[in-house]
Design a protein around this motif. Structure first.
Motif, PDB file in Angstrom:
ATOM      1  N   GLY A  52       0.797  -1.213   0.000  1.00 11.56           N
ATOM      2  CA  GLY A  52       0.000   0.000   0.000  1.00 11.56           C
ATOM      3  C   GLY A  52       0.832   1.266   0.000  1.00 11.56           C
ATOM      4  N   ASP A  53       0.174   2.390  -0.271  1.00 17.28           N
ATOM      5  CA  ASP A  53       0.854   3.683  -0.292  1.00 17.28           C
ATOM      6  C   ASP A  53       1.503   3.973   1.054  1.00 17.28           C
ATOM      7  OD1 ASP A  53      -0.135   3.900  -2.829  1.00 17.28           O
ATOM      8  OD2 ASP A  53      -1.545   5.532  -2.402  1.00 17.28           O
ATOM      9  N   GLY A  54       2.667   4.608   1.000  1.00 17.60           N
ATOM     10  CA  GLY A  54       3.371   4.970   2.222  1.00 17.60           C
ATOM     11  C   GLY A  54       4.851   4.691   2.095  1.00 17.60           C
ATOM     12  N   THR A  55       5.602   4.992   3.134  1.00 14.31           N
ATOM     13  CA  THR A  55       7.049   4.763   3.180  1.00 14.31           C
ATOM     14  C   THR A  55       7.341   3.636   4.160  1.00 14.31           C
ATOM     15  OG1 THR A  55       7.545   7.074   2.648  1.00 14.31           O
ATOM     16  CG2 THR A  55       9.283   5.783   3.709  1.00 14.31           C
ATOM     17  N   TYR A  56       8.107   2.658   3.687  1.00 17.82           N
ATOM     18  CA  TYR A  56       8.469   1.495   4.493  1.00 17.82           C
ATOM     19  C   TYR A  56       9.986   1.485   4.647  1.00 17.82           C
ATOM     20  CZ  TYR A  56       3.754   0.116   3.127  1.00 17.82           C
ATOM     21  OH  TYR A  56       2.392   0.078   2.909  1.00 17.82           O
ATOM     22  N   THR A  57      10.461   1.733   5.846  1.00 16.64           N
ATOM     23  CA  THR A  57      11.891   1.692   6.133  1.00 16.64           C
ATOM     24  C   THR A  57      12.210   0.323   6.720  1.00 16.64           C
ATOM     25  OG1 THR A  57      11.960   4.077   6.527  1.00 16.64           O
ATOM     26  CG2 THR A  57      13.770   2.752   7.412  1.00 16.64           C
ATOM     27  N   THR A 106       5.296   6.608  -7.189  1.00 14.47           N
ATOM     28  CA  THR A 106       5.763   7.707  -6.348  1.00 14.47           C
ATOM     29  C   THR A 106       5.161   7.656  -4.951  1.00 14.47           C
ATOM     30  OG1 THR A 106       4.006   9.258  -7.016  1.00 14.47           O
ATOM     31  CG2 THR A 106       5.983   9.152  -8.396  1.00 14.47           C
ATOM     32  N   LYS A 107       4.105   6.860  -4.750  1.00 15.61           N
ATOM     33  CA  LYS A 107       3.421   6.804  -3.463  1.00 15.61           C
ATOM     34  C   LYS A 107       3.816   5.595  -2.623  1.00 15.61           C
ATOM     35  CE  LYS A 107      -0.658   9.397  -4.958  1.00 15.61           C
ATOM     36  NZ  LYS A 107      -2.141   9.370  -5.105  1.00 15.61           N
ATOM     37  N   VAL A 108       4.614   4.697  -3.183  1.00 12.27           N
ATOM     38  CA  VAL A 108       5.010   3.491  -2.455  1.00 12.27           C
ATOM     39  C   VAL A 108       6.529   3.446  -2.408  1.00 12.27           C
ATOM     40  CG1 VAL A 108       4.730   1.008  -2.207  1.00 12.27           C
ATOM     41  CG2 VAL A 108       2.969   2.345  -3.392  1.00 12.27           C
ATOM     42  N   ILE A 109       7.105   3.802  -1.268  1.00 10.28           N
ATOM     43  CA  ILE A 109       8.553   3.921  -1.121  1.00 10.28           C
ATOM     44  C   ILE A 109       9.041   2.845  -0.156  1.00 10.28           C
ATOM     45  CG2 ILE A 109      10.443   5.413  -0.389  1.00 10.28           C
ATOM     46  CD1 ILE A 109       8.557   7.799  -1.034  1.00 10.28           C
TER      47      ILE A 109
END
Length: 379
Positions: free
Chosen positions: A43-48, A83-86
């Motif tokens: 899903g959309d968002g940033t995953y570190t 661009t929305k899934v990092i």
């Protein structure tokens, strides 16, 4: 063959099913739960990515990188907007892919993949985990790579990379830095944009049979010795591709074959800017060597190759020598933005004006806007 979901609102753990109503929280945990043939939608968002553990029962632990020993898995952004899934990691490897055999492959699409720091030799995707005798076949489309050292290191002979951007960001200490490095032939690379790479953006010197079509490579603004835009071995095919060396970059070579082999084909390419040695090298005896243009031809045309290279608009200028001057016998269906190429196509990774309407360069500028090294892009 099941479909699983990862979302920022999810939870990792053995009691969580990973379905759309009960998603997991991290892609690297998801990799420990799936089987061959499964799909993971992120899903959309940033995953570190960081290592994790749970006491259970049952107790669980997982590494920071996404380890994919399974075959024929799919990893994709759920929304379809890269661009929305990092997915990012500090250090080595976002994805670690195990060797595959036959037609097995790993598919990755609609994601932004980043290195946020580097030390030693680091990769965004490493495709040779296992015995080291074969590589992972990968099919990667519509992704943005932001790498300090290597973006993709090792690919199998059935790999395909299309509509991706590869940006070399600040940092990294490896002696050699490549966007793509592969040692087995048969790799196809279509409609990709490379910015800021040294020593070589595309390095396929050991493999045979690589095909590169409608790519654009912009050289690193601070050159080192032995820099090339593209360096490939035998049986290579290169069509409709641009290698641009900024005056401060001074690449050694634009496009270089490791040997002047009769099995190579190169057509309708432009290498221009400042080169210390040659715009083309080792291309003297391929099967076909046609319309290879350099700074002399660019200057004679009286028009820029790109719409506005100073601001990072790498669409072909309508009055320039790249516009609708590509070879029409072999080119991708769509450009970097998914816009249909004209017939004949323009040279490079972007079409202008779009034959199918819409699809300006803005999506390229936005997706490459973060963490560029001395970038001409302004947002």
């Amino acid at each position: 063959m099941a479909t699983y979901y990862v979302r920022t609102t999810g939870t990792d753990g053995a009691a969580v099913s990973g379905d759309t109503d009960n998603p997991w929280a991290t892609p690297n945990y998801a990799a420990t739960r799936i089987s061959s043939g499964d799909t993971v939608k992120i899903g959309d968002g940033t995953y570190t990515l960081v290592a994790g553990s749970l006491p259970g029962p049952p107790s669980e632990s997982w590494q920071a990188k996404i380890i994919v020993p399974q075959t024929n898995t799919v990893w994709e952004g759920e929304s379809g907007d890269k661009t929305k899934v990092i997915v990012q990691r500090s250090g080595d490897m976002v994805f670690e892919l195990y060797e595959t055999s036959g037609t097995d492959k790993t598919t990755i699409k609609n994601l932004t993949l980043k290195q946020t720091s580097a030390g030693g030799t680091t990769y965004v995707i490493y495709g040779a985990q296992g015995s080291g005798t074969t590589m992972a076949n990968v099919e990667i489309s519509d992704c943005d790579f932001h790498a300090m050292e290597y973006a993709i290191y090792y690919m199998g002979p059935l790999s395909k990379i299309e509509r991706c951007t590869f940006t070399r960001t600040a940092g990294g200490s490896a002696g050699q830095i490549y966007a793509l490095r592969f040692t087995q032939g048969g790799v196809d690379i279509d409609s990709c944009l490379f910015y800021g790479w040294y020593d070589i953006a595309i390095n396929g010197t050991v493999g045979t049979g690589v095909t590169i079509r409608n790519c654009t490579i912009v050289g690193h603004p601070s050159s080192q010795d032995d820099d090339e835009g593209i360096k490939v071995g035998t049986g290579a095919t290169i069509y409709n591709t641009i290698v641009y060396s900024d005056p401060s970059a001074e690449l050694d070579y634009g496009i270089q074959f490791s040997s002047a082999d009769a099995s190579n084909t190169i057509k309708n390419c432009i290498a221009f800017g400042t080169y210390q040695n040659a715009e083309y090298a080792g291309t003297g005896a391929p099967t076909v060597s046609a319309q290879l243009e350099g700074q002399t031809e660019v200057t004679a045309s009286g028009q820029p190759v790109f719409v506005d290279q100073a601001s990072g608009d790498y669409r072909p200028h309508e009055d320039g020598i790249a516009y609708q001057r590509g070879d029409a016998t072999s080119y991708p269906a769509t450009d970097l933005n998914g816009v249909a190429f004209n017939d004949p196509p323009s040279i490079g990774c972007l079409e202008n004006p779009p034959a199918g309407g819409g699809g300006t360069t803005n999506s390229v500028l936005k997706s490459m806007g973060g963490g560029l090294l001395n970038s001409p892009f302004t947002l």
